[in-house]
Design an enzyme around this catalytic site. Structure first.
Site, PDB file in Angstrom:
ATOM      1  N   GLN A  71      25.763  44.535  46.760  1.00 44.88           N
ATOM      2  CA  GLN A  71      26.367  45.278  47.863  1.00 44.88           C
ATOM      3  C   GLN A  71      25.422  46.391  48.295  1.00 44.88           C
ATOM      4  O   GLN A  71      25.006  47.215  47.474  1.00 44.88           O
ATOM      5  CB  GLN A  71      27.719  45.878  47.486  1.00 44.88           C
ATOM      6  CG  GLN A  71      28.396  46.508  48.705  1.00 44.88           C
ATOM      7  CD  GLN A  71      29.710  47.183  48.408  1.00 44.88           C
ATOM      8  OE1 GLN A  71      29.746  48.222  47.768  1.00 44.88           O
ATOM      9  NE2 GLN A  71      30.806  46.593  48.902  1.00 44.88           N
ATOM     10  N   CYS A 101      33.688  52.208  51.886  1.00 42.64           N
ATOM     11  CA  CYS A 101      33.699  53.393  51.025  1.00 42.64           C
ATOM     12  C   CYS A 101      34.076  54.635  51.834  1.00 42.64           C
ATOM     13  O   CYS A 101      33.454  54.922  52.866  1.00 42.64           O
ATOM     14  CB  CYS A 101      32.343  53.601  50.376  1.00 42.64           C
ATOM     15  SG  CYS A 101      32.312  55.026  49.245  1.00 42.64           S
ATOM     16  N   HIS A 172      40.034  45.413  51.911  1.00 45.93           N
ATOM     17  CA  HIS A 172      40.924  46.268  51.127  1.00 45.93           C
ATOM     18  C   HIS A 172      42.134  46.598  52.004  1.00 45.93           C
ATOM     19  O   HIS A 172      41.982  47.151  53.089  1.00 45.93           O
ATOM     20  CB  HIS A 172      40.196  47.542  50.717  1.00 45.93           C
ATOM     21  CG  HIS A 172      40.970  48.399  49.760  1.00 45.93           C
ATOM     22  ND1 HIS A 172      40.358  49.080  48.725  1.00 45.93           N
ATOM     23  CD2 HIS A 172      42.294  48.669  49.648  1.00 45.93           C
ATOM     24  CE1 HIS A 172      41.287  49.752  48.044  1.00 45.93           C
ATOM     25  NE2 HIS A 172      42.461  49.516  48.593  1.00 45.93           N
ATOM     26  N   ASN A 212      41.877  42.616  48.725  1.00 46.80           N
ATOM     27  CA  ASN A 212      41.593  43.572  47.662  1.00 46.80           C
ATOM     28  C   ASN A 212      42.599  44.714  47.761  1.00 46.80           C
ATOM     29  O   ASN A 212      43.049  45.055  48.842  1.00 46.80           O
ATOM     30  CB  ASN A 212      40.154  44.093  47.831  1.00 46.80           C
ATOM     31  CG  ASN A 212      39.789  45.220  46.894  1.00 46.80           C
ATOM     32  OD1 ASN A 212      39.242  46.234  47.319  1.00 46.80           O
ATOM     33  ND2 ASN A 212      40.080  45.089  45.622  1.00 46.80           N
ATOM     34  N   ARG A 235      39.960  48.095  39.714  1.00 42.39           N
ATOM     35  CA  ARG A 235      40.162  48.915  38.522  1.00 42.39           C
ATOM     36  C   ARG A 235      40.809  48.159  37.371  1.00 42.39           C
ATOM     37  O   ARG A 235      40.513  48.422  36.211  1.00 42.39           O
ATOM     38  CB  ARG A 235      41.011  50.142  38.873  1.00 42.39           C
ATOM     39  CG  ARG A 235      40.377  51.033  39.929  1.00 42.39           C
ATOM     40  CD  ARG A 235      39.138  51.736  39.423  1.00 42.39           C
ATOM     41  NE  ARG A 235      38.191  51.970  40.515  1.00 42.39           N
ATOM     42  CZ  ARG A 235      37.052  52.653  40.382  1.00 42.39           C
ATOM     43  NH1 ARG A 235      36.727  53.175  39.228  1.00 42.39           N
ATOM     44  NH2 ARG A 235      36.241  52.802  41.417  1.00 42.39           N
TER      45      ARG A 235
END
Length: 352
Positions: A71, A101, A172, A212, A235
């Protein structure tokens, strides 16, 4: 000349999320011992680190980790294209662009989730990357950012970036709050909107769409796979790595048994020995820290973690790992998931 959009990414039902400070080569090696088929990702690596830093340090990996995606983070087409080519030459399976991010530091560098504000910019970046390599270029993003958080905004982002050559999107299912929340809070506070990701797959059926965010159980993976091509675990993978001991049989149709935790410890000790002996200035805790969650929820796990934590930073000896494992009952050390829990992934997608 490589034709833009000519590289079709493979479909992986389960993958490991790229996580800063966590998914380094040591953790990826551990996870590959547990799961032979899960698609792995590096941490996000900024183009500047590759072009101007210690390239071997940032790009080296163990061959066992393959298939493996790198990535990248950045906002300059030329730099991203050059780093994509370098990554291909290193043998990576795919190159993924971080457009998700939310950290302040990343936003100040004008990359990550803030790029969702300008889909045309992302298209310019991925087109440059795609034209420089023969492996797939993929994108990991959020469902939106403040001011660009409707489903229509997400559709437009996907449409523009798709037209530049991207065929795999990992989404996500939360918006990214830019400013005011830490990255950890951004993984928890914005509500999950799985339906938006599912609608993207319906709207763009020819794309590989992976979901995600907040997925932590086998049942949740199965549920999400009914309407998505893949599930990315973050996680939960780090906190409970042995969770992946059933991923291959449940979702990849693997027939062989996974290793027990005792077998994993033996192989990780061999790996640790090679690392300590083979690399100048090696630090054993770089490896051992990834093993803290191996016995999550098992009897003796707290004592195991305490022994490792107290000694791995300053009092490491070769018997430390098995000294800590001595706190774990044999039943947990030698446990292997039952074969009767296995299911063929092909039957899952056939019923979707």
């Amino acid at each position: 000349m490589i034709e833009i959009g000519s590289k079709i990414p493979k479909r992986y039902p389960v993958s490991l999320a790229p996580m800063m400070d966590w998914t380094d080569r040591h953790f990826r090696y551990l996870l590959r011992l547990i799961s032979k088929h899960t698609f792995l990702y590096t941490e996000m690596i900024h183009t500047g680190a590759i072009l101007h830093g210690d390239r071997k340090r940032f790009l080296s990996y163990n061959p066992e980790e393959l298939p493996l995606a790198i990535q990248l983070g950045g906002d300059q087409p030329k730099a991203l294209a050059e780093c994509s080519k370098i990554s291909e030459d290193y043998g990576y399976s795919e190159v993924n662009l971080n457009v998700g991010c939310p950290s302040d530091r990343v936003r100040e560098g004008n990359f990550g989730a803030c790029l969702m504000e300008t889909p045309e910019k992302v298209a310019e970046l991925v087109a440059a990357m795609d034209s420089s390599v023969s492996i797939p270029i993929t994108v990991k993003c959020r469902i939106g950012i403040p001011g660009k958080e409707s489903f229509e905004d997400l559709c437009r982002f996907i449409e523009v970036v798709k037209d530049a050559g991207v065929r795999r999107f990992i989404i996500h299912a939360r918006i990214a709050i830019l400013g005011g929340l830490s990255p950890a809070q951004n993984r928890q506070i914005p509500p999950l909107r799985y339906a938006d990701v599912e609608r993207i797959k319906q709207t763009f059926p020819d794309l590989v769409v992976e979901i995600n965010g907040g997925i932590r159980t086998y049942d949740e993976i199965e549920e999400r796979l009914k309407k998505n091509d893949g599930v990315m675990i973050g996680r939960a993978a780090y906190e409970t790595p042995y969770f992946f001991s059933e991923i291959d049989s449940r979702f990849f149709g693997e027939n062989s048994l996974p290793p027990s935790r005792r077998e994993i410890l033996i192989r990780m000790q061999d790996y640790l020995d090679r690392y300590v002996l083979g690399e100048p200035n090696s630090k054993p805790h770089f490896v051992l820290r990834h093993l803290l969650g191996l016995f999550h929820a098992e009897k003796g796990a707290r004592s195991y973690r305490r022994i490792l934590t107290e000694q791995m930073f300053s009092h490491y000896t070769r018997d430390l790992l098995f000294q800590a494992a001595g706190e774990i009952p044999d039943s947990a050390l030698d446990f292997i998931p039952s074969q009767n829990k296995k299911r063929n992934f092909e039957s899952t997608i056939a019923s979707a």
